[in-house]
Write a protein that holds these residues in place. Structure first.
Motif, PDB file in Angstrom:
ATOM      1  N   TRP A  14      32.431  37.775  41.636  1.00  0.00           N
ATOM      2  CA  TRP A  14      31.835  36.473  41.325  1.00  0.00           C
ATOM      3  C   TRP A  14      30.337  36.613  41.061  1.00  0.00           C
ATOM      4  O   TRP A  14      29.799  36.021  40.116  1.00  0.00           O
ATOM      5  N   ILE A  15      29.642  37.373  41.906  1.00  0.00           N
ATOM      6  CA  ILE A  15      28.191  37.559  41.720  1.00  0.00           C
ATOM      7  C   ILE A  15      27.908  38.243  40.395  1.00  0.00           C
ATOM      8  O   ILE A  15      27.016  37.837  39.644  1.00  0.00           O
ATOM      9  N   PHE A  16      28.677  39.271  40.072  1.00  0.00           N
ATOM     10  CA  PHE A  16      28.518  39.992  38.810  1.00  0.00           C
ATOM     11  C   PHE A  16      28.727  39.070  37.618  1.00  0.00           C
ATOM     12  O   PHE A  16      27.946  39.085  36.657  1.00  0.00           O
ATOM     13  N   LEU A  21      25.394  34.697  33.554  1.00  0.00           N
ATOM     14  CA  LEU A  21      24.935  33.395  33.063  1.00  0.00           C
ATOM     15  C   LEU A  21      23.419  33.267  33.139  1.00  0.00           C
ATOM     16  O   LEU A  21      22.806  32.595  32.321  1.00  0.00           O
ATOM     17  N   ILE A  22      22.809  33.912  34.139  1.00  0.00           N
ATOM     18  CA  ILE A  22      21.359  33.838  34.322  1.00  0.00           C
ATOM     19  C   ILE A  22      20.638  34.818  33.393  1.00  0.00           C
ATOM     20  O   ILE A  22      19.712  34.445  32.685  1.00  0.00           O
ATOM     21  N   MET A  23      21.067  36.070  33.444  1.00  0.00           N
ATOM     22  CA  MET A  23      20.484  37.105  32.597  1.00  0.00           C
ATOM     23  C   MET A  23      21.628  37.817  31.877  1.00  0.00           C
ATOM     24  O   MET A  23      22.256  38.710  32.445  1.00  0.00           O
ATOM     25  N   PRO A  24      21.915  37.423  30.639  1.00  0.00           N
ATOM     26  CA  PRO A  24      23.065  38.000  29.927  1.00  0.00           C
ATOM     27  C   PRO A  24      22.959  39.509  29.766  1.00  0.00           C
ATOM     28  O   PRO A  24      21.886  40.068  29.557  1.00  0.00           O
ATOM     29  N   ALA A  36      35.931  36.931  31.277  1.00  0.00           N
ATOM     30  CA  ALA A  36      36.413  37.152  32.647  1.00  0.00           C
ATOM     31  C   ALA A  36      36.056  35.976  33.549  1.00  0.00           C
ATOM     32  O   ALA A  36      36.878  35.555  34.378  1.00  0.00           O
ATOM     33  N   LEU A  37      34.857  35.429  33.402  1.00  0.00           N
ATOM     34  CA  LEU A  37      34.463  34.262  34.202  1.00  0.00           C
ATOM     35  C   LEU A  37      35.348  33.060  33.883  1.00  0.00           C
ATOM     36  O   LEU A  37      35.785  32.351  34.796  1.00  0.00           O
ATOM     37  N   ALA A  38      35.640  32.860  32.616  1.00  0.00           N
ATOM     38  CA  ALA A  38      36.514  31.748  32.235  1.00  0.00           C
ATOM     39  C   ALA A  38      37.904  31.931  32.845  1.00  0.00           C
ATOM     40  O   ALA A  38      38.485  30.969  33.373  1.00  0.00           O
ATOM     41  N   MET A  39      38.435  33.130  32.812  1.00  0.00           N
ATOM     42  CA  MET A  39      39.756  33.390  33.392  1.00  0.00           C
ATOM     43  C   MET A  39      39.730  33.208  34.904  1.00  0.00           C
ATOM     44  O   MET A  39      40.664  32.645  35.482  1.00  0.00           O
ATOM     45  N   PHE A  40      38.693  33.673  35.553  1.00  0.00           N
ATOM     46  CA  PHE A  40      38.555  33.497  37.007  1.00  0.00           C
ATOM     47  C   PHE A  40      38.531  32.022  37.372  1.00  0.00           C
ATOM     48  O   PHE A  40      39.217  31.593  38.304  1.00  0.00           O
ATOM     49  N   VAL A  41      37.743  31.240  36.643  1.00  0.00           N
ATOM     50  CA  VAL A  41      37.631  29.813  36.938  1.00  0.00           C
ATOM     51  C   VAL A  41      38.974  29.112  36.709  1.00  0.00           C
ATOM     52  O   VAL A  41      39.393  28.287  37.518  1.00  0.00           O
ATOM     53  N   ILE A  42      39.656  29.447  35.628  1.00  0.00           N
ATOM     54  CA  ILE A  42      40.947  28.815  35.343  1.00  0.00           C
ATOM     55  C   ILE A  42      41.984  29.177  36.401  1.00  0.00           C
ATOM     56  O   ILE A  42      42.643  28.296  36.966  1.00  0.00           O
ATOM     57  N   ILE A  43      42.134  30.455  36.692  1.00  0.00           N
ATOM     58  CA  ILE A  43      43.172  30.893  37.635  1.00  0.00           C
ATOM     59  C   ILE A  43      42.870  30.397  39.048  1.00  0.00           C
ATOM     60  O   ILE A  43      43.741  29.846  39.725  1.00  0.00           O
ATOM     61  N   HIS A  44      41.645  30.566  39.501  1.00  0.00           N
ATOM     62  CA  HIS A  44      41.299  30.132  40.855  1.00  0.00           C
ATOM     63  C   HIS A  44      41.267  28.606  40.946  1.00  0.00           C
ATOM     64  O   HIS A  44      41.581  28.040  41.995  1.00  0.00           O
ATOM     65  N   GLY A  45      40.903  27.946  39.856  1.00  0.00           N
ATOM     66  CA  GLY A  45      40.949  26.492  39.834  1.00  0.00           C
ATOM     67  C   GLY A  45      42.375  25.972  39.961  1.00  0.00           C
ATOM     68  O   GLY A  45      42.627  24.997  40.680  1.00  0.00           O
TER      69      GLY A  45
END
Length: 88
Positions: A14-16, A21-24, A36-45
């Motif tokens: 999650w931190i990675f 988002l802060i420093m691409p 990967a962030l989008a998939m994490f948010v969708i699956i965990h959501g």
């Protein structure tokens, strides 16, 4: 022990992903991190939504952070609940 290691790994992931988002990251890596962030948010959501829909109002009031922990740690949070239930 296994669930604790899994939770630590999920926190690092999650931190990675959120750091992107802060420093691409450089060009090809940032696209992979966004995906990967989008998939994490969708699956965990979805997991958190399913948990929320199965809890009663009283259970939601007793443990307010249960759904948030489910969103962050996913299946490792469920495994820790199962482990705690077997220890009782």
């Amino acid at each position: 022990m296994f669930t604790l290691i899994g939770k630590i790994v999920y926190l690092i992931i999650w931190i990675f992903l959120l750091f992107n988002l802060i420093m691409p990251y450089p060009k090809p890596a940032n696209l992979v991190a966004y995906l990967a962030l989008a998939m994490f948010v969708i699956i965990h959501g979805l997991q958190a939504w399913l948990l929320s829909s199965t809890l009663t109002r009283q259970e939601k009031q007793q443990d307010r952070f249960k759904i948030m922990r489910m969103f962050i740690f996913g299946v490792f949070e469920v495994l820790s609940w199962k482990k705690n239930d077997s220890n009782k």
